[in-house]
Design an enzyme around this catalytic site. Structure first.
Site, PDB file in Angstrom:
ATOM      1  N   SER A 127       0.844  -1.187   0.000  1.00 60.26           N
ATOM      2  CA  SER A 127       0.000   0.000   0.000  1.00 60.26           C
ATOM      3  C   SER A 127       0.886   1.245   0.000  1.00 60.26           C
ATOM      4  CB  SER A 127      -0.923  -0.024   1.225  1.00 60.26           C
ATOM      5  OG  SER A 127      -1.904   0.981   1.118  1.00 60.26           O
ATOM      6  N   ASN A 128       0.258   2.400   0.200  1.00 61.96           N
ATOM      7  CA  ASN A 128       0.972   3.688   0.231  1.00 61.96           C
ATOM      8  C   ASN A 128       0.686   4.380   1.546  1.00 61.96           C
ATOM      9  OD1 ASN A 128       1.677   3.414  -2.482  1.00 61.96           O
ATOM     10  ND2 ASN A 128      -0.048   4.602  -3.189  1.00 61.96           N
ATOM     11  N   HIS A 129       1.534   5.321   1.925  1.00 63.41           N
ATOM     12  CA  HIS A 129       1.190   6.217   3.024  1.00 63.41           C
ATOM     13  C   HIS A 129       0.023   7.089   2.591  1.00 63.41           C
ATOM     14  CE1 HIS A 129       4.560   5.546   5.649  1.00 63.41           C
ATOM     15  NE2 HIS A 129       5.425   5.761   4.687  1.00 63.41           N
ATOM     16  N   VAL A 179      -3.396   5.873  -4.805  1.00 65.97           N
ATOM     17  CA  VAL A 179      -3.657   4.561  -5.417  1.00 65.97           C
ATOM     18  C   VAL A 179      -2.337   3.796  -5.488  1.00 65.97           C
ATOM     19  CG1 VAL A 179      -4.587   3.385  -7.458  1.00 65.97           C
ATOM     20  CG2 VAL A 179      -5.427   5.670  -6.846  1.00 65.97           C
TER      21      VAL A 179
END
Ligand code: CTP
Length: 212
Positions: A12-14, A79
């Site tokens: 995922s991303n921050h 995203v």
């Protein structure tokens, strides 16, 4: 978004989701009918929006397309750019004596902003964000053209916790690029930035409506 690797792991991303939630709330406050498509976040749903919770980028794209037609699309989501080519249904196990790490094979996710910008039901105003660690202006300008959106709000992110622009912070600083020019907005609370963006949208849409 979160992209599963197996039954217990993901990439995922921050991102806190705060800026997108604040914009949705600001639009509701000004009387807009809002669908908020959100990845997993730890903040409450804003009041008055039609909420759609999703996990992956593919789910987010499908939810955004299902929300069309719309007058305006604002893409704030972090995203995940890639997902696992194949994800394992169970848990990937370490084998006794095998110290080698598994190799991940990734494939690119759809670009939701670009797809909405070129959609047959394209909203009249499509706005994206650009998260950059270097060359903010040049990269954001290139993104605006490549993705075919109308405006980009460019964010300089830093990993230096002392400068107030790290992920999850309540404040944000952006450069607004409209294709006709740019505005350097000062550091401000994300809620204030949301109100200012909505003001700017109302001003622009009002001007467009007055012309037609
Ligand atoms: N975005 C999107 N779908 C993706 C990736 C990004 O809709 N698969 C949107 C984001 O919501 C944002 C804009 O595109 O509005 C720019 O996102 P950003 O992360 O800054 O850029 P990327 O397209 O991921 O490009 P790069 O990683 O090369 O900076």
């Amino acid at each position: 978004t979160v992209e599963p690797l197996d039954a217990v792991r993901f990439i995922s991303n921050h991102s806190s989701g705060r800026q997108g939630h604040a914009i949705a709330a600001a639009l509701v406050k000004r009387g807009a009918r809002v669908t908020l498509v959100s990845g997993p976040v730890n903040i409450p749903d804003p009041l008055g929006v039609a909420m759609v919770h999703v996990g992956t980028a593919e789910q987010m794209l499908a939810a955004c397309e299902a929300a069309l037609p719309a007058d305006i699309a604002i893409c704030t989501a972090a995203v995940a750019d890639w997902r696992a080519r194949e994800w394992v249904k169970g848990k990937i196990k370490k084998r006794p004596g095998d110290t080698a790490a598994p190799t991940l094979s990734l494939i690119q996710n759809p670009d939701i902003l670009a797809q909405l910008s070129s959609h047959s039901q394209r909203p009249g105003l499509v706005i994206g964000f650009a998260t950059e660690t270097d060359n903010l202006e040049a990269n954001a300008c290139e993104k605006l053209k490549r993705k075919g959106c109308d405006w980009i709000l460019a964010n300089a992110v830093s990993t230096d916790e002392s400068d107030g622009t790290v992920f999850g912070n309540a404040q944000n600083k952006v450069l607004l690029m409209t294709g006709n020019g740019q505005e350097d907005w000062p550091l401000m609370p994300k809620t204030e930035l949301a109100d200012r963006l909505v003001q700017r949208i109302i001003h622009t849409i009002g001007a467009v409506n007055a012309e037609s």
